[in-house]
Scaffold this motif. Structure first.
Motif, mmCIF file in Angstrom:
data_model
loop_
_atom_site.group_PDB
_atom_site.id
_atom_site.type_symbol
_atom_site.label_atom_id
_atom_site.label_comp_id
_atom_site.label_asym_id
_atom_site.label_seq_id
_atom_site.Cartn_x
_atom_site.Cartn_y
_atom_site.Cartn_z
ATOM 1 N N ALA A 149 -15.564 -44.554 21.100
ATOM 2 C CA ALA A 149 -15.138 -44.090 19.777
ATOM 3 C C ALA A 149 -15.992 -42.929 19.299
ATOM 4 C CB ALA A 149 -15.185 -45.246 18.778
ATOM 5 N N VAL A 150 -17.297 -43.039 19.451
ATOM 6 C CA VAL A 150 -18.196 -41.988 18.958
ATOM 7 C C VAL A 150 -18.056 -40.718 19.791
ATOM 8 C CG1 VAL A 150 -20.609 -41.339 18.623
ATOM 9 C CG2 VAL A 150 -19.810 -43.591 17.903
ATOM 10 N N LEU A 151 -17.955 -40.837 21.104
ATOM 11 C CA LEU A 151 -17.802 -39.656 21.941
ATOM 12 C C LEU A 151 -16.502 -38.929 21.627
ATOM 13 C CD1 LEU A 151 -19.103 -40.848 25.436
ATOM 14 C CD2 LEU A 151 -20.301 -39.470 23.724
ATOM 15 N N ALA A 152 -15.467 -39.692 21.261
ATOM 16 C CA ALA A 152 -14.172 -39.082 20.970
ATOM 17 C C ALA A 152 -14.074 -38.543 19.545
ATOM 18 C CB ALA A 152 -13.058 -40.103 21.212
ATOM 19 N N GLN A 153 -14.731 -39.215 18.595
ATOM 20 C CA GLN A 153 -14.515 -38.898 17.185
ATOM 21 C C GLN A 153 -15.665 -38.165 16.511
ATOM 22 O OE1 GLN A 153 -13.455 -42.606 15.177
ATOM 23 N NE2 GLN A 153 -12.283 -43.292 16.960
ATOM 24 N N CYS A 154 -16.846 -38.179 17.115
ATOM 25 C CA CYS A 154 -18.021 -37.579 16.480
ATOM 26 C C CYS A 154 -18.615 -36.526 17.429
ATOM 27 C CB CYS A 154 -19.066 -38.653 16.155
ATOM 28 S SG CYS A 154 -18.451 -40.035 15.176
ATOM 29 N N PRO A 155 -18.047 -35.322 17.451
ATOM 30 C CA PRO A 155 -18.463 -34.318 18.439
ATOM 31 C C PRO A 155 -19.899 -33.847 18.302
ATOM 32 C CG PRO A 155 -16.995 -33.366 16.792
ATOM 33 C CD PRO A 155 -16.957 -34.841 16.591
ATOM 34 N N GLY A 156 -20.528 -34.091 17.164
ATOM 35 C CA GLY A 156 -21.911 -33.664 16.985
ATOM 36 C C GLY A 156 -22.929 -34.749 17.235
ATOM 37 N N THR A 157 -22.491 -35.894 17.758
ATOM 38 C CA THR A 157 -23.374 -37.046 17.924
ATOM 39 C C THR A 157 -23.640 -37.338 19.395
ATOM 40 O OG1 THR A 157 -22.495 -38.046 15.892
ATOM 41 C CG2 THR A 157 -23.691 -39.492 17.390
ATOM 42 N N ILE A 158 -24.911 -37.490 19.750
ATOM 43 C CA ILE A 158 -25.320 -37.912 21.091
ATOM 44 C C ILE A 158 -25.575 -39.421 21.055
ATOM 45 C CG2 ILE A 158 -27.105 -37.728 22.868
ATOM 46 C CD1 ILE A 158 -27.539 -34.845 21.978
ATOM 47 N N VAL A 159 -25.041 -40.141 22.030
ATOM 48 C CA VAL A 159 -25.178 -41.592 22.092
ATOM 49 C C VAL A 159 -26.231 -41.974 23.128
ATOM 50 C CG1 VAL A 159 -24.006 -43.782 22.506
ATOM 51 C CG2 VAL A 159 -22.759 -41.882 21.436
ATOM 52 N N ILE A 160 -27.150 -42.851 22.722
ATOM 53 C CA ILE A 160 -28.135 -43.428 23.637
ATOM 54 C C ILE A 160 -27.838 -44.922 23.711
ATOM 55 C CG2 ILE A 160 -30.576 -43.743 24.164
ATOM 56 C CD1 ILE A 160 -31.172 -41.425 22.230
ATOM 57 N N SER A 161 -27.327 -45.368 24.838
ATOM 58 C CA SER A 161 -26.852 -46.746 24.980
ATOM 59 C C SER A 161 -27.815 -47.570 25.816
ATOM 60 C CB SER A 161 -25.466 -46.743 25.632
ATOM 61 O OG SER A 161 -24.977 -48.066 25.804
ATOM 62 N N GLY A 162 -27.978 -48.831 25.442
ATOM 63 C CA GLY A 162 -28.853 -49.733 26.189
ATOM 64 C C GLY A 162 -28.046 -50.767 26.952
ATOM 65 N N ASN A 163 -28.273 -50.883 28.246
ATOM 66 C CA ASN A 163 -27.624 -51.939 29.022
ATOM 67 C C ASN A 163 -28.439 -52.223 30.273
ATOM 68 O OD1 ASN A 163 -26.395 -50.476 31.501
ATOM 69 N ND2 ASN A 163 -25.756 -49.204 29.784
ATOM 70 N N GLY A 164 -28.459 -53.498 30.658
ATOM 71 C CA GLY A 164 -29.230 -53.874 31.832
ATOM 72 C C GLY A 164 -30.698 -54.090 31.531
ATOM 73 N N MET A 165 -30.996 -55.117 30.694
ATOM 74 C CA MET A 165 -32.398 -55.402 30.380
ATOM 75 C C MET A 165 -32.691 -56.903 30.382
ATOM 76 S SD MET A 165 -30.580 -55.687 27.457
ATOM 77 C CE MET A 165 -30.101 -54.012 27.231
ATOM 78 N N ALA A 166 -31.723 -57.697 30.805
ATOM 79 C CA ALA A 166 -31.925 -59.147 30.826
ATOM 80 C C ALA A 166 -32.800 -59.559 32.010
ATOM 81 C CB ALA A 166 -30.577 -59.863 30.883
ATOM 82 N N GLY A 167 -33.227 -60.821 31.991
ATOM 83 C CA GLY A 167 -34.030 -61.352 33.074
ATOM 84 C C GLY A 167 -35.508 -61.017 32.958
ATOM 85 N N TYR A 168 -36.235 -61.262 34.057
ATOM 86 C CA TYR A 168 -37.682 -61.016 34.057
ATOM 87 C C TYR A 168 -38.130 -60.291 35.322
ATOM 88 C CZ TYR A 168 -37.483 -65.398 36.728
ATOM 89 O OH TYR A 168 -37.164 -66.367 37.638
ATOM 90 N N SER A 169 -37.210 -59.589 35.966
ATOM 91 C CA SER A 169 -37.601 -58.784 37.121
ATOM 92 C C SER A 169 -38.391 -57.571 36.641
ATOM 93 C CB SER A 169 -36.369 -58.347 37.916
ATOM 94 O OG SER A 169 -35.487 -57.607 37.101
ATOM 95 N N SER A 170 -38.842 -56.753 37.567
ATOM 96 C CA SER A 170 -39.740 -55.658 37.223
ATOM 97 C C SER A 170 -39.169 -54.741 36.146
ATOM 98 C CB SER A 170 -40.052 -54.825 38.470
ATOM 99 O OG SER A 170 -40.828 -53.691 38.127
ATOM 100 N N ALA A 171 -39.972 -54.464 35.137
ATOM 101 C CA ALA A 171 -39.561 -53.528 34.093
ATOM 102 C C ALA A 171 -39.504 -52.099 34.617
ATOM 103 C CB ALA A 171 -40.519 -53.610 32.905
ATOM 104 N N ASN A 172 -40.075 -51.864 35.805
ATOM 105 C CA ASN A 172 -40.021 -50.526 36.386
ATOM 106 C C ASN A 172 -38.616 -50.117 36.767
ATOM 107 O OD1 ASN A 172 -42.800 -50.264 36.174
ATOM 108 N ND2 ASN A 172 -43.175 -51.059 38.230
ATOM 109 N N ALA A 173 -37.697 -51.086 36.858
ATOM 110 C CA ALA A 173 -36.310 -50.768 37.185
ATOM 111 C C ALA A 173 -35.561 -50.199 35.974
ATOM 112 C CB ALA A 173 -35.587 -52.015 37.698
ATOM 113 N N ILE A 174 -36.128 -50.346 34.787
ATOM 114 C CA ILE A 174 -35.491 -49.822 33.575
ATOM 115 C C ILE A 174 -35.802 -48.335 33.463
ATOM 116 C CG2 ILE A 174 -35.465 -49.943 31.052
ATOM 117 C CD1 ILE A 174 -36.094 -52.928 31.327
#
Length: 225
Positions: A149-174
Motif C-alpha cells: 500500500a505504501v509503495l503504491a500510494q506514498c511515492p515520497g516514502t521509503i519503507v524499512i521492513s522487519g522480517n526474520g528475527m524469531a528463534g535464538y540462532s546467531s544474530a549475525n544472520a540478521i
C-alpha cells in the motif's frame, strides 16, 4: 578517552534538562552536520511491539526530531519479554505508553500517535507525509499489505521492513538488504514469527536495531546498495 560531564544538571529524581543541554550532549557524539540532519529527521513507525517499540526508543535516543506512532493494541504481560514496556504499562494503549516513555527520554521530541488499525485504505492518509516508514507488524499478511500500500500510494516514502528475527540462532544472520528503490528488508529472511519458533528479546532487538540504523542512515543521506 571519553570526557565525562554533568552539564550542570543536579542529581535529583526531578531533573530538568534544557533543549540546549540535550543538544550539547549529542554534539559530544555527533558532528554539527550529523546533528542538524538527525534532529530535523522524521519517521513513522507502524506497529509498536517488539520491533516498533524498540525502534522508537533508539530513534528518540539518537535525537530524531519527529516520530509518528501507529498501533491500536494494548500492552499485555506476554509483551514484556521483548518489548520496551514495563509492568506499569499493562493494559494501556501502546501509543500512550510509548509516547510517555519517549517524552522521558527526550521531552523536546515531537511525538504524535494514532491508535487505529492500519489498512490498505488508510495507509496513504497515515504515512504519506513521512519520508521514512518503519514497518513493524507481526503477521506476514499485515506486512505485505502495508508495504504494498505504501509503495503504491506514498511515492515520497521509503519503507524499512522487519522480517526474520524469531528463534535464538546467531544474530549475525540478521542483515539489512535493499530489495527495491524504496524498500529495505531487515532480518535473516527465514525465521518469521509464524515459523513455530520462540521469540527471544535479543534477536528481536537486533532486527529493530537494523531498522533504526537504516532510518538514521537515510536521514544522513546514505543508502544501502
Amino acid at each position: 578517552m571519553e570526557r565525562n560531564k554533568n552539564w550542570g544538571i543536579p542529581v535529583s529524581p526531578q531533573v530538568s534538562v534544557s533543549r540546549r543541554q540535550l543538544k550539547e550532549a549529542l554534539l559530544e557524539r555527533y558532528t554539527p552536520e550529523m546533528y542538524e540532519k538527525i534532529s530535523k529527521g522524521s519517521a513513522a513507525i507502524a506497529g509498536l511491539g517488539g520491533l516498533g517499540s524498540q525502534i522508537a526508543v533508539m530513534l528518540a535516543r539518537a535525537g530524531v526530531g519527529k516520530l509518528f506512532l501507529v498501533d491500536f493494541d494494548r500492552v499485555e504481560l506476554t509483551n514484556l519479554n521483548r518489548q520496551a514496556y514495563d509492568i506499569s504499562h499493562l493494559g494501556r494503549l501502546k501509543t500512550e505508553a510509548l509516547t510517555e516513555m519517549l517524552e522521558k527520554i527526550n521531552p523536546y521530541l515531537e511525538v504524535t500517535a494514532a491508535a487505529e488499525k492500519v489498512t490498505a485504505e488508510n495507509a496513504e492518509r497515515l504515512f504519506r507525509e513521512f519520508p521514512i516508514l518503519c514497518e513493524a507488524f507481526d503477521g506476514p499478511g499485515q506486512k505485505a499489505m502495508l508495504v504494498n500500500a505504501v509503495l503504491a500510494q506514498c511515492p515520497g516514502t521509503i519503507v524499512i521492513s522487519g522480517n526474520g528475527m524469531a528463534g535464538y540462532s546467531s544474530a549475525n544472520a540478521i542483515v539489512t538488504r535493499r530489495k527495491m528503490k524504496r524498500l529495505y528488508l531487515c532480518g535473516d529472511g527465514e525465521t518469521d514469527l509464524d515459523s513455530g519458533v520462540c521469540l527471544m528479546p535479543s534477536r528481536v532487538m537486533a532486527c529493530a536495531a537494523h531498522q533504526a540504523n537504516m532510518a538514521i542512515r537515510l536521514m544522513l543521506g546514505e543508502e544501502e546498495e
